[in-house]
Design a protein around this motif. Structure first.
Motif, PDB file in Angstrom:
ATOM      1  N   MET A   1     -65.103   3.890   0.655  1.00 40.91           N
ATOM      2  CA  MET A   1     -64.064   4.702   0.041  1.00 40.91           C
ATOM      3  C   MET A   1     -64.288   4.816  -1.450  1.00 40.91           C
ATOM      4  N   PRO A   2     -65.367   5.421  -1.896  1.00 36.75           N
ATOM      5  CA  PRO A   2     -65.577   5.452  -3.346  1.00 36.75           C
ATOM      6  C   PRO A   2     -64.449   6.166  -4.091  1.00 36.75           C
ATOM      7  N   ILE A   3     -63.862   5.453  -5.064  1.00 35.98           N
ATOM      8  CA  ILE A   3     -62.916   6.065  -5.989  1.00 35.98           C
ATOM      9  C   ILE A   3     -63.726   6.527  -7.198  1.00 35.98           C
ATOM     10  N   ARG A   4     -63.547   7.759  -7.589  1.00 38.34           N
ATOM     11  CA  ARG A   4     -64.418   8.363  -8.588  1.00 38.34           C
ATOM     12  C   ARG A   4     -63.807   8.278  -9.984  1.00 38.34           C
ATOM     13  N   ASN A   5     -64.682   8.288 -10.976  1.00 36.93           N
ATOM     14  CA  ASN A   5     -64.197   8.374 -12.349  1.00 36.93           C
ATOM     15  C   ASN A   5     -63.629   9.773 -12.583  1.00 36.93           C
ATOM     16  N   PRO A   6     -62.565   9.882 -13.380  1.00 30.86           N
ATOM     17  CA  PRO A   6     -61.999  11.215 -13.643  1.00 30.86           C
ATOM     18  C   PRO A   6     -63.003  12.124 -14.341  1.00 30.86           C
ATOM     19  N   VAL A   7     -62.918  13.418 -14.038  1.00 31.40           N
ATOM     20  CA  VAL A   7     -63.740  14.433 -14.717  1.00 31.40           C
ATOM     21  C   VAL A   7     -62.867  15.071 -15.794  1.00 31.40           C
ATOM     22  N   PHE A   8     -63.129  14.739 -17.045  1.00 32.93           N
ATOM     23  CA  PHE A   8     -62.274  15.228 -18.138  1.00 32.93           C
ATOM     24  C   PHE A   8     -62.738  16.582 -18.687  1.00 32.93           C
ATOM     25  N   ALA A   9     -63.934  17.014 -18.315  1.00 31.55           N
ATOM     26  CA  ALA A   9     -64.424  18.335 -18.742  1.00 31.55           C
ATOM     27  C   ALA A   9     -64.867  19.109 -17.501  1.00 31.55           C
ATOM     28  N   PRO A  10     -63.891  19.574 -16.703  1.00 32.70           N
ATOM     29  CA  PRO A  10     -64.239  20.277 -15.462  1.00 32.70           C
ATOM     30  C   PRO A  10     -64.853  21.647 -15.762  1.00 32.70           C
ATOM     31  N   PRO A  11     -65.448  22.278 -14.733  1.00 29.89           N
ATOM     32  CA  PRO A  11     -66.136  23.561 -14.961  1.00 29.89           C
ATOM     33  C   PRO A  11     -65.190  24.691 -15.356  1.00 29.89           C
ATOM     34  N   PHE A  12     -63.926  24.578 -15.034  1.00 32.92           N
ATOM     35  CA  PHE A  12     -62.896  25.528 -15.489  1.00 32.92           C
ATOM     36  C   PHE A  12     -61.573  24.781 -15.475  1.00 32.92           C
ATOM     37  N   ASN A  13     -60.590  25.324 -16.205  1.00 31.39           N
ATOM     38  CA  ASN A  13     -59.342  24.577 -16.439  1.00 31.39           C
ATOM     39  C   ASN A  13     -58.240  25.031 -15.483  1.00 31.39           C
ATOM     40  N   ILE A  14     -57.908  24.186 -14.498  1.00 28.94           N
ATOM     41  CA  ILE A  14     -56.749  24.415 -13.641  1.00 28.94           C
ATOM     42  C   ILE A  14     -55.565  23.739 -14.314  1.00 28.94           C
ATOM     43  N   VAL A  15     -54.509  24.502 -14.576  1.00 27.09           N
ATOM     44  CA  VAL A  15     -53.349  23.960 -15.288  1.00 27.09           C
ATOM     45  C   VAL A  15     -52.430  23.208 -14.340  1.00 27.09           C
ATOM     46  N   ARG A  16     -52.161  23.834 -13.166  1.00 31.75           N
ATOM     47  CA  ARG A  16     -51.185  23.222 -12.247  1.00 31.75           C
ATOM     48  C   ARG A  16     -51.128  24.031 -10.952  1.00 31.75           C
ATOM     49  N   ALA A  17     -50.502  23.425  -9.927  1.00 27.33           N
ATOM     50  CA  ALA A  17     -50.114  24.176  -8.735  1.00 27.33           C
ATOM     51  C   ALA A  17     -48.965  25.092  -9.141  1.00 27.33           C
ATOM     52  N   SER A  18     -49.084  26.389  -8.828  1.00 23.59           N
ATOM     53  CA  SER A  18     -48.106  27.330  -9.378  1.00 23.59           C
ATOM     54  C   SER A  18     -47.408  28.210  -8.346  1.00 23.59           C
ATOM     55  N   HIS A  19     -48.021  28.440  -7.201  1.00 27.38           N
ATOM     56  CA  HIS A  19     -47.361  29.334  -6.252  1.00 27.38           C
ATOM     57  C   HIS A  19     -47.998  29.198  -4.873  1.00 27.38           C
ATOM     58  N   VAL A  20     -47.260  29.681  -3.873  1.00 28.28           N
ATOM     59  CA  VAL A  20     -47.769  29.661  -2.506  1.00 28.28           C
ATOM     60  C   VAL A  20     -47.111  30.800  -1.744  1.00 28.28           C
ATOM     61  N   GLU A  21     -47.851  31.361  -0.774  1.00 28.00           N
ATOM     62  CA  GLU A  21     -47.312  32.439   0.051  1.00 28.00           C
ATOM     63  C   GLU A  21     -47.242  31.974   1.499  1.00 28.00           C
ATOM     64  N   LEU A  22     -46.074  32.168   2.112  1.00 29.95           N
ATOM     65  CA  LEU A  22     -45.851  31.774   3.508  1.00 29.95           C
ATOM     66  C   LEU A  22     -45.479  33.000   4.335  1.00 29.95           C
ATOM     67  N   GLY A  23     -46.010  33.063   5.545  1.00 30.54           N
ATOM     68  CA  GLY A  23     -45.626  34.124   6.469  1.00 30.54           C
ATOM     69  C   GLY A  23     -44.351  33.735   7.197  1.00 30.54           C
ATOM     70  N   VAL A  24     -43.377  34.657   7.246  1.00 36.71           N
ATOM     71  CA  VAL A  24     -42.119  34.398   7.960  1.00 36.71           C
ATOM     72  C   VAL A  24     -41.850  35.571   8.899  1.00 36.71           C
ATOM     73  N   ARG A  25     -41.128  35.308  10.000  1.00 41.99           N
ATOM     74  CA  ARG A  25     -40.961  36.342  11.032  1.00 41.99           C
ATOM     75  C   ARG A  25     -39.670  37.134  10.880  1.00 41.99           C
ATOM     76  N   ASP A  26     -38.787  36.683   9.994  1.00 39.24           N
ATOM     77  CA  ASP A  26     -37.498  37.364   9.813  1.00 39.24           C
ATOM     78  C   ASP A  26     -37.072  37.154   8.362  1.00 39.24           C
ATOM     79  N   LEU A  27     -37.155  38.218   7.558  1.00 40.17           N
ATOM     80  CA  LEU A  27     -36.883  38.071   6.121  1.00 40.17           C
ATOM     81  C   LEU A  27     -35.424  37.740   5.839  1.00 40.17           C
ATOM     82  N   ASP A 183     -64.506  -2.112   5.506  1.00 42.24           N
ATOM     83  CA  ASP A 183     -64.957  -0.720   5.535  1.00 42.24           C
ATOM     84  C   ASP A 183     -63.749   0.218   5.346  1.00 42.24           C
ATOM     85  N   ALA A 184     -63.013  -0.021   4.271  1.00 42.59           N
ATOM     86  CA  ALA A 184     -61.778   0.743   4.040  1.00 42.59           C
ATOM     87  C   ALA A 184     -62.072   2.234   3.897  1.00 42.59           C
ATOM     88  N   LYS A 185     -61.189   3.051   4.485  1.00 38.24           N
ATOM     89  CA  LYS A 185     -61.331   4.514   4.432  1.00 38.24           C
ATOM     90  C   LYS A 185     -60.066   5.121   3.828  1.00 38.24           C
TER      91      LYS A 185
END
Ligand code: FE2
Length: 327
Positions: A1-27, A183-185
């Motif tokens: 179960m390798p725990i990884r070092n944080p990546v402080f300079a990622p390839p692009f900057n994700i700020v946060r989870a911001s939205h999601v779309e869900l399918g519904v059968r009756d608005l 052998d923790a997972k």
């Protein structure tokens, strides 16, 4: 179960989870649940969609409910730091041989539609149409007085692989559950970009599927209040788990199921994780306090049921360990 070092300079900057779309059968049925009961604000309503937001949100929407024949999730949405980050993201995903397209989505700026290694659909955008903040329009606060979207939680068939993928994109581990022994997972991971416990979490299970959307309330009493409201206005059976306090994240919670079965968590009172040397917390899969600090087990539905992503066939998990389940 390798725990990884944080990546402080990622390839692009994700700020946060911001939205999601869900399918519904009756608005109309969905509107009654999300707007009239839970208290989300209606930013826009068309013949085939509802665009919703919390009271402090200036983004036009954090939850899109689209009329659909299937109750499926469409994509996990993330806000990026800039249009240049969006270009860097498109380059990165294309180079990883993952799909890239730029669909025209209402009320959003240029949006990259891509996917992770298991096919989980992702929508990345840097700009969204802005709406009036209703934070200090207190008369408009209803139901659970939902402030904003907080996080997205998914089943994955391989927690280690999902953790490795999102760690490389700069998501930082705050808490994790693993099996015991030599052998923790990894069983589950909580990953953050915005500086609280998580923007994105993964749990072992048939996946990819959306487990729930986490919506932030201002306080514990808002969650207690919505329990009273739901229990007395026809939504008693929609309350799946809680209220309670998680061990993991320390947050106070209530899980509800919408009329199409999508799961929503009302969530508040977690903690700050911005320090660069903030170390992740380990939980044993056999510790009942990780689910609920007070010892109550989650129902089996909570471990088994989730929303499929449109057009993405989930696969069985590699890890067969069993969590503690309420009978
Ligand atoms: Fe959650």
């Amino acid at each position: 179960m390798p725990i990884r070092n944080p990546v402080f300079a990622p390839p692009f900057n994700i700020v946060r989870a911001s939205h999601v779309e869900l399918g519904v059968r009756d608005l109309a049925r969905a509107r009654a649940f999300y707007v009239d009961c839970l208290g989300l604000l209606l930013s826009d309503e068309t013949a085939d969609a509802l665009y919703l937001r919390g009271v402090e949100e200036r983004n036009h929407h954090s939850l899109v409910l689209r009329l659909s024949r299937a109750a499926e999730a469409q994509a996990l949405g993330f806000k990026l730091g800039s249009e240049a980050d969006l270009d860097r993201a498109a380059f990165w995903f294309a180079r990883a041989n993952l799909p890239t397209s730029f669909p025209d989505l209402p009320h959003q700026g240029r949006t990259l539609r891509t996917a992770d290694i298991f096919g989980t659909p992702l929508d990345l955008c840097a700009q969204m149409e802005q709406s009036e903040s209703m934070l200090q329009k207190y008369a408009a606060h209803q139901g659970a007085r939902i402030q904003r979207i907080d996080h997205l939680n998914c089943f994955t068939p391989d927690v280690q692989a999902s953790y490795d993928f999102y760690s490389a994109l700069g998501f930082r581990l705050t808490e994790y559950t693993e099996t015991d022994g030599d052998d923790a997972k990894l069983w589950a991971v909580w990953l953050q970009r915005k500086g609280n416990v998580h923007d994105l979490a993964f749990t072992n299970g048939l996946g990819p599927r959306l487990h729930h959307v986490g919506l932030w309330t201002a306080g514990v009493h808002d969650i207690i209040h919505i329990c009273d409201v739901m229990a007395t206005c026809g939504y008693l059976a929609n309350m799946e788990r809680g209220p309670g306090r998680h061990g993991i994240s320390n947050a106070f919670f209530l899980y509800v199921r919408d009329p199409d079965g999508h799961r929503v968590e009302l969530f508040t009172s977690d903690y700050l994780t911005v320090d660069p040397d903030h170390a992740p917390i380990r939980w044993s899969l056999t510790d009942p306090r990780r689910q609920t600090l007070w010892g109550h087990s989650a129902p089996e539905s909570w471990f088994r049921e989730g929303s499929q992503f449109s057009g993405v066939a989930p696969r069985e998990p590699a890890l067969a360990a069993q969590p503690v389940v309420a009978m």
